[in-house]
Write a protein that holds these residues in place. Structure first.
Motif, PDB file in Angstrom:
ATOM      1  N   SER A  24       5.411  -5.365  -7.752  1.00  0.00           N
ATOM      2  CA  SER A  24       3.998  -5.058  -7.991  1.00  0.00           C
ATOM      3  C   SER A  24       3.173  -6.331  -8.110  1.00  0.00           C
ATOM      4  O   SER A  24       2.077  -6.440  -7.538  1.00  0.00           O
ATOM      5  CB  SER A  24       3.857  -4.221  -9.263  1.00  0.00           C
ATOM      6  N   ALA A  25       3.710  -7.308  -8.846  1.00  0.00           N
ATOM      7  CA  ALA A  25       2.995  -8.575  -9.009  1.00  0.00           C
ATOM      8  C   ALA A  25       2.883  -9.324  -7.683  1.00  0.00           C
ATOM      9  O   ALA A  25       1.830  -9.892  -7.359  1.00  0.00           O
ATOM     10  CB  ALA A  25       3.708  -9.441 -10.048  1.00  0.00           C
ATOM     11  N   ILE A  26       3.960  -9.316  -6.894  1.00  0.00           N
ATOM     12  CA  ILE A  26       3.940  -9.996  -5.593  1.00  0.00           C
ATOM     13  C   ILE A  26       2.933  -9.334  -4.657  1.00  0.00           C
ATOM     14  O   ILE A  26       2.180 -10.014  -3.945  1.00  0.00           O
ATOM     15  CB  ILE A  26       5.347 -10.000  -4.972  1.00  0.00           C
ATOM     16  N   LEU A  27       2.910  -8.007  -4.641  1.00  0.00           N
ATOM     17  CA  LEU A  27       1.948  -7.290  -3.800  1.00  0.00           C
ATOM     18  C   LEU A  27       0.513  -7.633  -4.188  1.00  0.00           C
ATOM     19  O   LEU A  27      -0.350  -7.827  -3.321  1.00  0.00           O
ATOM     20  CB  LEU A  27       2.174  -5.783  -3.923  1.00  0.00           C
ATOM     21  N   LEU A  28       0.261  -7.714  -5.481  1.00  0.00           N
ATOM     22  CA  LEU A  28      -1.084  -8.050  -5.949  1.00  0.00           C
ATOM     23  C   LEU A  28      -1.476  -9.462  -5.515  1.00  0.00           C
ATOM     24  O   LEU A  28      -2.577  -9.682  -4.985  1.00  0.00           O
ATOM     25  CB  LEU A  28      -1.149  -7.921  -7.465  1.00  0.00           C
ATOM     26  N   VAL A  29      -0.573 -10.412  -5.714  1.00  0.00           N
ATOM     27  CA  VAL A  29      -0.864 -11.807  -5.356  1.00  0.00           C
ATOM     28  C   VAL A  29      -1.045 -11.956  -3.848  1.00  0.00           C
ATOM     29  O   VAL A  29      -1.986 -12.617  -3.378  1.00  0.00           O
ATOM     30  CB  VAL A  29       0.263 -12.727  -5.871  1.00  0.00           C
ATOM     31  N   LEU A  39       1.349   1.358 -10.496  1.00  0.00           N
ATOM     32  CA  LEU A  39      -0.062   1.741 -10.486  1.00  0.00           C
ATOM     33  C   LEU A  39      -0.901   0.834 -11.387  1.00  0.00           C
ATOM     34  O   LEU A  39      -2.011   0.433 -11.022  1.00  0.00           O
ATOM     35  CB  LEU A  39      -0.202   3.198 -10.934  1.00  0.00           C
ATOM     36  N   LEU A  40      -0.368   0.497 -12.550  1.00  0.00           N
ATOM     37  CA  LEU A  40      -1.124  -0.330 -13.499  1.00  0.00           C
ATOM     38  C   LEU A  40      -1.244  -1.775 -13.044  1.00  0.00           C
ATOM     39  O   LEU A  40      -2.282  -2.418 -13.255  1.00  0.00           O
ATOM     40  CB  LEU A  40      -0.458  -0.277 -14.877  1.00  0.00           C
ATOM     41  N   ILE A  41      -0.188  -2.299 -12.413  1.00  0.00           N
ATOM     42  CA  ILE A  41      -0.164  -3.721 -12.063  1.00  0.00           C
ATOM     43  C   ILE A  41      -0.803  -3.995 -10.707  1.00  0.00           C
ATOM     44  O   ILE A  41      -1.491  -5.004 -10.526  1.00  0.00           O
ATOM     45  CB  ILE A  41       1.286  -4.252 -12.080  1.00  0.00           C
ATOM     46  N   VAL A  69      -4.610  -4.613   8.869  1.00  0.00           N
ATOM     47  CA  VAL A  69      -3.592  -3.603   8.595  1.00  0.00           C
ATOM     48  C   VAL A  69      -2.198  -4.226   8.650  1.00  0.00           C
ATOM     49  O   VAL A  69      -1.313  -3.875   7.870  1.00  0.00           O
ATOM     50  CB  VAL A  69      -3.705  -2.449   9.611  1.00  0.00           C
ATOM     51  N   VAL A  70      -2.010  -5.162   9.580  1.00  0.00           N
ATOM     52  CA  VAL A  70      -0.704  -5.811   9.732  1.00  0.00           C
ATOM     53  C   VAL A  70      -0.310  -6.543   8.453  1.00  0.00           C
ATOM     54  O   VAL A  70       0.832  -6.461   7.987  1.00  0.00           O
ATOM     55  CB  VAL A  70      -0.725  -6.793  10.923  1.00  0.00           C
ATOM     56  N   THR A  71      -1.260  -7.250   7.864  1.00  0.00           N
ATOM     57  CA  THR A  71      -0.990  -7.973   6.620  1.00  0.00           C
ATOM     58  C   THR A  71      -0.582  -7.022   5.510  1.00  0.00           C
ATOM     59  O   THR A  71       0.365  -7.281   4.756  1.00  0.00           O
ATOM     60  CB  THR A  71      -2.235  -8.767   6.186  1.00  0.00           C
ATOM     61  N   VAL A  72      -1.285  -5.904   5.414  1.00  0.00           N
ATOM     62  CA  VAL A  72      -0.973  -4.913   4.382  1.00  0.00           C
ATOM     63  C   VAL A  72       0.418  -4.325   4.606  1.00  0.00           C
ATOM     64  O   VAL A  72       1.215  -4.192   3.671  1.00  0.00           O
ATOM     65  CB  VAL A  72      -2.038  -3.798   4.375  1.00  0.00           C
ATOM     66  N   LEU A  73       0.726  -3.987   5.853  1.00  0.00           N
ATOM     67  CA  LEU A  73       2.028  -3.394   6.159  1.00  0.00           C
ATOM     68  C   LEU A  73       3.172  -4.353   5.845  1.00  0.00           C
ATOM     69  O   LEU A  73       4.200  -3.954   5.288  1.00  0.00           O
ATOM     70  CB  LEU A  73       2.082  -2.982   7.637  1.00  0.00           C
ATOM     71  N   ILE A  74       2.996  -5.619   6.200  1.00  0.00           N
ATOM     72  CA  ILE A  74       4.036  -6.612   5.916  1.00  0.00           C
ATOM     73  C   ILE A  74       4.257  -6.743   4.410  1.00  0.00           C
ATOM     74  O   ILE A  74       5.397  -6.813   3.929  1.00  0.00           O
ATOM     75  CB  ILE A  74       3.661  -7.974   6.534  1.00  0.00           C
ATOM     76  N   SER A  75       3.171  -6.747   3.653  1.00  0.00           N
ATOM     77  CA  SER A  75       3.282  -6.858   2.195  1.00  0.00           C
ATOM     78  C   SER A  75       4.057  -5.680   1.617  1.00  0.00           C
ATOM     79  O   SER A  75       4.950  -5.846   0.778  1.00  0.00           O
ATOM     80  CB  SER A  75       1.888  -6.933   1.567  1.00  0.00           C
ATOM     81  N   TYR A  76       3.726  -4.479   2.075  1.00  0.00           N
ATOM     82  CA  TYR A  76       4.419  -3.291   1.569  1.00  0.00           C
ATOM     83  C   TYR A  76       5.883  -3.269   1.999  1.00  0.00           C
ATOM     84  O   TYR A  76       6.763  -2.888   1.218  1.00  0.00           O
ATOM     85  CB  TYR A  76       3.714  -2.027   2.052  1.00  0.00           C
ATOM     86  N   LEU A  77       6.152  -3.661   3.230  1.00  0.00           N
ATOM     87  CA  LEU A  77       7.536  -3.685   3.707  1.00  0.00           C
ATOM     88  C   LEU A  77       8.385  -4.645   2.889  1.00  0.00           C
ATOM     89  O   LEU A  77       9.561  -4.372   2.608  1.00  0.00           O
ATOM     90  CB  LEU A  77       7.573  -4.064   5.192  1.00  0.00           C
ATOM     91  N   LEU A  78       7.806  -5.766   2.509  1.00  0.00           N
ATOM     92  CA  LEU A  78       8.528  -6.707   1.649  1.00  0.00           C
ATOM     93  C   LEU A  78       8.863  -6.064   0.303  1.00  0.00           C
ATOM     94  O   LEU A  78       9.963  -6.240  -0.232  1.00  0.00           O
ATOM     95  CB  LEU A  78       7.692  -7.973   1.438  1.00  0.00           C
TER      96      LEU A  78
END
Length: 258
Positions: free
Chosen positions: A60-65, A172-174, A204-213
């Protein structure tokens, strides 16, 4: 008509939260009608709570950063920042996903489906969630693919970490709620009440890569490396077979030779 629409939009999260809570309570009681004590919520909460997994906190923290650094947030100087709206947006985004996820957990508890149907469950619930959200919240400003990814990640955590419901709350909180309330990724209000707004080229590509990680990290932490290697080999084998069977054949010449 415009006055009514503006009134609904301004109180969007309050109306959504109340309607979802009422619907959730009725449906939860109906799903758990076989429960002799009719204490559906308490029973599920006692079964599905425990210590939060550190991999969920880290993901969660990595996704936010990653989202912040790749989105290049800018301060919205012309936006009228209202603390009440920011808080309501934060809580509203948490409950927006959490209520539906909790309902799915209850449904799975009373009417379990085998793990072999797990991919179909993910696709089905995400599709239903998005279609109904688009149909019901027609006044929403930014109801797009981002809510599908958020909901999919929540479902993914529920499926692969099924013994603890608090992992979803942590995500959800983080990550989800701060991105919506503070950085303008709000499905109802957009960046109308947020402090920052992400750059319009936030792809969208950036978002997808972040979620896949995030998906991959949780999967690896919850499974042995041998299992991960076996899955990787299987995927490579399937891709190789697909390429082999879909390779175009040799082209015939004018004389009929190849």
């Amino acid at each position: 008509m415009e006055i009514i629409k503006e009134w609904i939009w301004d109180r969007g999260w309050s109306l959504i939260t109340v309607s979802k809570l009422l619907s959730f309570y009725i449906m939860a009681q109906f799903i758990g009608i076989r429960d002799s004590g009719r204490r559906v919520l308490r029973n599920i909460w006692e079964i599905k709570t425990g210590a939060i997994k550190k991999e969920v906190l880290l993901s969660s923290a990595i996704l936010l950063v990653l989202s912040i650094f790749t989105g290049w947030p800018a301060t919205l100087s012309q936006t009228s920042i209202q603390n009440g709206q920011v808080v309501m947006g934060y809580l509203g985004n948490v409950l927006f996903y959490l209520i539906d996820i909790f309902l799915i957990v209850i449904l799975q508890h009373y009417y379990p489906v085998g793990n072999s149907k797990r991919p179909y469950r993910l696709i089905f619930f995400c599709t239903v969630f998005f279609v109904f959200s688009k149909a019901i919240y027609f006044y929403a400003t930014d109801l797009h693919y981002f809510i599908i990814l958020n909901f999919l990640f929540c479902l993914y955590i529920v499926e692969y970490l099924p013994t603890n419901f608090r992992n979803v709350v942590a995500l959800l909180l983080i990550f989800v709620a701060p991105m919506a309330a503070f950085f303008g990724i709000d499905p109802i209000w957009g960046n109308s009440f947020s402090v920052f707004a992400l750059d319009k080229h936030f792809s969208v590509v950036t978002v997808l890569i972040s979620y896949l990680l995030g998906f991959f990290y949780i999967y690896v932490k919850e499974n042995s490396w041998e299992h991960v290697k076996k899955l990787t080999v299987t995927l490579i084998h399937q891709l190789t077979r697909y390429r082999r069977y879909n390779r175009p054949g040799p082209v015939e010449g004018r004389d009929g030779r190849r």
